[in-house]
Scaffold this motif. Structure first.
Motif, mmCIF file in Angstrom:
data_model
loop_
_atom_site.group_PDB
_atom_site.id
_atom_site.type_symbol
_atom_site.label_atom_id
_atom_site.label_comp_id
_atom_site.label_asym_id
_atom_site.label_seq_id
_atom_site.Cartn_x
_atom_site.Cartn_y
_atom_site.Cartn_z
ATOM 1 N N SER A 6 50.508 35.340 33.961
ATOM 2 C CA SER A 6 51.101 36.670 33.987
ATOM 3 C C SER A 6 52.503 36.585 33.410
ATOM 4 O O SER A 6 52.998 35.504 33.095
ATOM 5 C CB SER A 6 51.138 37.227 35.413
ATOM 6 N N ARG A 44 44.518 30.999 38.937
ATOM 7 C CA ARG A 44 45.385 32.171 38.803
ATOM 8 C C ARG A 44 45.681 32.409 37.329
ATOM 9 O O ARG A 44 46.298 31.564 36.681
ATOM 10 C CB ARG A 44 46.676 31.960 39.579
ATOM 11 N N PRO A 45 45.221 33.521 36.773
ATOM 12 C CA PRO A 45 45.511 33.810 35.364
ATOM 13 C C PRO A 45 47.012 33.891 35.112
ATOM 14 O O PRO A 45 47.797 34.200 36.011
ATOM 15 C CB PRO A 45 44.834 35.166 35.137
ATOM 16 N N LYS A 51 44.097 33.809 30.069
ATOM 17 C CA LYS A 51 43.336 34.815 30.796
ATOM 18 C C LYS A 51 42.636 34.247 32.024
ATOM 19 O O LYS A 51 42.350 34.981 32.975
ATOM 20 C CB LYS A 51 42.308 35.468 29.864
ATOM 21 N N THR A 52 42.346 32.977 31.999
ATOM 22 C CA THR A 52 41.669 32.354 33.134
ATOM 23 C C THR A 52 42.575 31.401 33.900
ATOM 24 O O THR A 52 42.230 30.977 35.010
ATOM 25 C CB THR A 52 40.426 31.573 32.667
ATOM 26 N N THR A 88 40.667 28.336 43.381
ATOM 27 C CA THR A 88 41.052 29.666 42.919
ATOM 28 C C THR A 88 42.047 29.528 41.781
ATOM 29 O O THR A 88 43.163 29.047 41.979
ATOM 30 C CB THR A 88 41.670 30.498 44.053
ATOM 31 N N LYS A 98 36.979 30.113 41.104
ATOM 32 C CA LYS A 98 37.069 31.551 41.225
ATOM 33 C C LYS A 98 38.387 32.020 40.616
ATOM 34 O O LYS A 98 39.396 31.302 40.694
ATOM 35 C CB LYS A 98 36.981 31.988 42.691
ATOM 36 N N THR A 99 38.362 33.187 40.032
ATOM 37 C CA THR A 99 39.574 33.724 39.405
ATOM 38 C C THR A 99 40.255 34.695 40.351
ATOM 39 O O THR A 99 39.626 35.640 40.848
ATOM 40 C CB THR A 99 39.236 34.423 38.082
ATOM 41 N N ALA A 100 41.528 34.448 40.624
ATOM 42 C CA ALA A 100 42.284 35.332 41.505
ATOM 43 C C ALA A 100 42.416 36.709 40.873
ATOM 44 O O ALA A 100 42.598 36.840 39.661
ATOM 45 C CB ALA A 100 43.670 34.742 41.766
ATOM 46 N N ARG A 101 42.318 37.737 41.681
ATOM 47 C CA ARG A 101 42.438 39.119 41.176
ATOM 48 C C ARG A 101 43.865 39.615 41.366
ATOM 49 O O ARG A 101 44.557 39.242 42.273
ATOM 50 C CB ARG A 101 41.468 40.030 41.912
#
Length: 363
Positions: free
Chosen positions: A204, A201-202, A303-304, A199, A360-363
């Motif tokens: 932030s 994490r983009p 972003k990813t 997973t 997978k990208t965390a939301r």
């Protein structure tokens, strides 16, 4: 397409000589499959899921680069796929090619085989029956010849059987009905290992371009004072230094430590706030059990939350190591790794994969 003679990347995955500097190459300790093995004119390797590939190695000098690539996923019911790849300086790529094994038409009917072309790359995808026939013929045949208007090429089959037999061994297929070479009736190959799920994490938080440049400059100054030889000391690499926010407290900083014609080495650090004195180097684990914060041509995509890198063995990018990492919120973990140790005109899409995952990208 002419190839430069004598170009070969060293066999050790953990030490690749690029741009005159010994560069440690990232891999995931104890999880990455061993380096590809060479069998005369063929190379074979497997990834962490025991999906394996075998490649014929084109001659060092050739007008048309031609090679075969066989891929076989792990598992009792998986099938082998085989392609022929051609590249050259032609104005019009071939629509079909004619094949011969030691002078005898292949397939037996001698039919022209259709190819698909994209710019200067042409690809022939073998049907399952032709794949099986070619594998069987490789036990005795020495070369595959390819002909089309304005195109002549040869592929050595020396080492092909040994490479495929090695794949059978890695996938525990020896003496089973699904083996490529040593078939038998001793049960079935085991299922493929599970695909790692990571997973990412983009990034932030906020960090202005001006603030990022200031943070990178402050870190470079601190590193230079602490250890002048750690990351270069001339002014030119500093132009390419970058910084990105990882979250509300931490930033990722990349210092360019050297610049070459086609490779740049980057050192990655995590800085909390503006405290460059307590900056921590990113730990990219190595397959020798160590770790480094250096990548070649490393690029971070906020972003990813992923980093990619491509260490070129030479300028045209037909050899070297490529891979990627993902930020999980606490560390960067390996997501993919492939390599090609021979500079023979083989495109990076066809290199031997040593590690793969589902990201997978965390939301």
């Amino acid at each position: 397409m002419r190839q430069d003679a004598g170009n070969r990347v060293p066999d050790r995955l953990t030490s690749l000589l690029l741009g005159g500097a010994l560069l440690l190459l990232p891999a995931l300790a104890l999880a990455v499959s061993p380096e590809p093995k060479t069998f005369r004119d063929w190379m074979a390797g497997c990834d962490n899921r025991k999906s394996c590939a075998a490649l014929s190695l084109p001659p060092l000098v050739a007008d048309t680069t031609a090679y075969l690539r066989l891929e076989r996923p792990a598992g009792p019911d998986s099938a082998a796929s085989l392609i022929l790849r051609l590249s050259g300086d032609w104005k019009t790529p071939p629509a079909t090619v004619e094949l011969k094994l030691d002078g005898t038409p292949f397939p037996a009917a001698g039919k022209a085989m259709p190819v698909t072309a994209n710019d200067n790359i042409a690809t022939l995808t073998f049907q399952p029956a032709d794949t099986a026939a070619l594998i069987d013929a490789a036990r005795k045949a020495t070369k595959l010849s390819i002909a089309a208007p304005g195109l002549l090429a040869e592929i050595s089959l020396s080492g092909a059987v040994a490479a495929l037999l090695w794949i059978d061994e890695q996938q525990s297929r020896l003496n089973t009905p699904s083996a490529l070479i040593r078939k038998g009736s001793a049960g079935a190959a085991p299922a493929a290992p599970a695909l790692p799920v990571i997973t990412a994490r983009p990034a932030s938080g906020t960090l202005s371009e001006k603030g990022g440049k200031a943070l990178a400059a402050a870190l470079r100054k601190h590193i230079k004072q602490r250890d002048p030889d750690l990351c270069g000391d001339d002014a030119s690499p500093a132009v390419a230094d970058e910084a990105w926010p990882l979250d509300g407290k931490r930033s990722l900083v990349a210092l360019t430590c050297s610049l070459g014609v086609y490779n740049a080495s980057n050192a990655f650090w995590i800085v909390e706030g503006n405290a460059v004195t307590t900056a921590k180097p990113v730990n990219f684990p190595q397959n020798d059990g160590g770790a480094t914060n250096m990548l070649t041509n490393g690029e971070f995509e906020p972003k990813t939350g992923r980093i990619s890198y491509f260490a070129k063995g030479r300028g045209i990018g037909d050899c070297g190591v490529a891979g990627g990492y993902a930020w999980t919120g606490s560390s960067f973990v390996l997501t993919e790794l492939s390599m090609m140790g021979e500079c023979r005109g083989i495109g990076s899409d066809d290199w031997i994969t040593l590690f793969r995952s589902e990201v997978k990208t965390a939301r």
